[in-house]
Enzyme design. Sequence first.
Site, PDB file in Angstrom:
ATOM      1  CD  GLU A 120       9.304   0.468   0.013  1.00 38.51           C
ATOM      2  OE1 GLU A 120       8.395   0.170   1.047  1.00 38.51           O
ATOM      3  OE2 GLU A 120       8.552   0.922  -1.143  1.00 38.51           O
ATOM      4  CG  ASP A 156       7.514   4.197  -2.755  1.00 40.90           C
ATOM      5  OD1 ASP A 156       7.356   3.863  -1.666  1.00 40.90           O
ATOM      6  OD2 ASP A 156       6.306   4.051  -3.643  1.00 40.90           O
TER       7      ASP A 156
END
Length: 639
Positions: A353, A327
């Site tokens: 990400e 994340d």
Amino acid sequence: MKPIHMAIAAIAALLTTAHSNAQVNYTQASTQFETITLGDAQAVKLRIYDNGAGGKPVKTVQLKKRGNDKNGYPTWDALIKGDLKGKFYTLDVKYGGQYRGECAGLGAKAVGVNGRRGAVIDMKSTDPAGWESDVTPDIAAKDLVLYEMHHRDFSIDASSSLNNKGKFLALAEPRAIAHLKALGVNAVHMLPSFDYASVDESRLEDNKYNWGYDPLNYNVPEGGYSTDPFNPASRISEFKTMVQALHKAGIKVILDVVYNHTFNIDGSNFQRIMPDEFFRKNQDGTYSDGSGCGNETASDRQVMRDYMVESVKYWVEEYHIDGFRFDLMGVHDIETMNAIRAALPPHIYIYGEGWSAGSCAYPHEKLGMKAHINQMPGIAAFSDDIRDALRGPFSDDTKPAFLAGLPGNEESIKMGIVGAIEHPQVDYSKVNYSKEPWTLQPTQMISYVSCHDDMCLVDRLKASIPGITTDELIRLDLLAQTAVFTSQGVPFMLSGEEMLRDKKGVHNSYESPDSINHLNWTNLETYPQVFNYYSRLIALRKNHPAFHMGDAQLVRKHVEFLPSQDALVAFRIKAGAPGETWGDIYVVLNGSKRVRTVNVPEGNYTVVCRNISINEDGIDTTTGGNVAVPAQSALIFHN
Ligand code: CA
């Protein structure tokens, strides 16, 4: 000489492991508690409890300062004699004359309800039968098909017919496995499944929902997904049972890991054990918030880097995890991501990400951003380029793009088709976000059109194309996924898209009720053509190596684009890709509302995908020349 050197190295490695990630070591005869602190810690108090919450300590002990770890942090420990199995504990560190508050500590492997106390258990006893022979499915990165799911979304609705609704165990049930197998995905990517803070595990009957991006204990599964969060072994053994069932079915298990921030600062294990050591601060002394969640961890500091490295290694060793999705990887530094890559076996797939949610208190050029993926070999990032070229920008749900027939997105889609590598026919100056190639290998790009963030595909199409009919919705949904699944990147889909899921237009459903987030399995019967297409599309990709060559040189050699037209992208995968049985393969993606024509050399071709229908054995034949491409759909044929 050599054997002695090796022995010393082995001991050093052991010490490093033990000290960088504090431990609780249980045996029947005794339990050893160990932690690191900051240099000015004055005392460390250990409290032993009978229960995971409430009640008074049955024993209180002061840890003793023993020495320093490799980074110079003081180490403290205590050895408690007797069998502590079933007991709970907290650590409480004194700085400046004040204890900072009880917590489970940095190294908890088991916890009580809501994760506020550590638990002493015998980890060996949590292994399901046959766990020692559990093996990870042998699937190369180029062959992966990722399926992003949330435990509660997947199983909670009555229509799922699953017994363990909202639990890890649902995924171990034959009905769940059969669905995944029929769809053809070979890796489930599970939204946060470590212990997070935003759902009260003692009140599961309230049916509170959360995605789980609120980390509390990084090395323990979430209690809300277990059948008994009060029993520390329950979440651990059930998680392993789930992994084992998926592995038996040939499906990899990938964890969404959220090391970039904690639920809060003051209540976190990091802050209570080593104040401010794990968090980045701004020049003015305030906490930086690159996560958009109130804080940002400092992976660039050795103590946090070591913590992350040891944590992912632990998930691989104890839980047999096959990959990690980071994340907000853009909050972490490149050096840490490369250290994680180096610490894990090559078969572990790593992606993240490639952005942050705010500015970070660390130099941008050193962060794990998408544009820096070429400095992180063996690590992939999501391509917002192809995602937004298809559906429209993340900043405005009502703005359409290629799927609405708008011109101007062709080059961004071409970039997505080649997996963001350098390619002589992709003009990066015309790509929406990335103005230059950002991968070294196509497997470093995640190809997708939707995920848990933002609207799901159905909602996005409805929001961006006013008055869209159900027929059009289905056509465009299938067209979008055809672009995703014919990309040389690694394809990724949000769970439920295969059932034409919607979230009633909710853009950010992180704490929306089940009625918004649940999968409605009756859609499988209402829209059977959707599941059929998805499963056949995935099979087409898996059965034909030309669609996932996994090597930049091969992609440059074999993928050749035809001239683009407005809202139309066409390419040929030239014959001869390693292992490919078909000859030339043509793929045409037509986003416009009109029938279009592409020109290809004359020959004898078999059509395998046309007008939202797929059949690998052939739907029809064509002799090439000017070939018609039906509106709002994909055409695939080969010779
Ligand atoms: Ca929890």
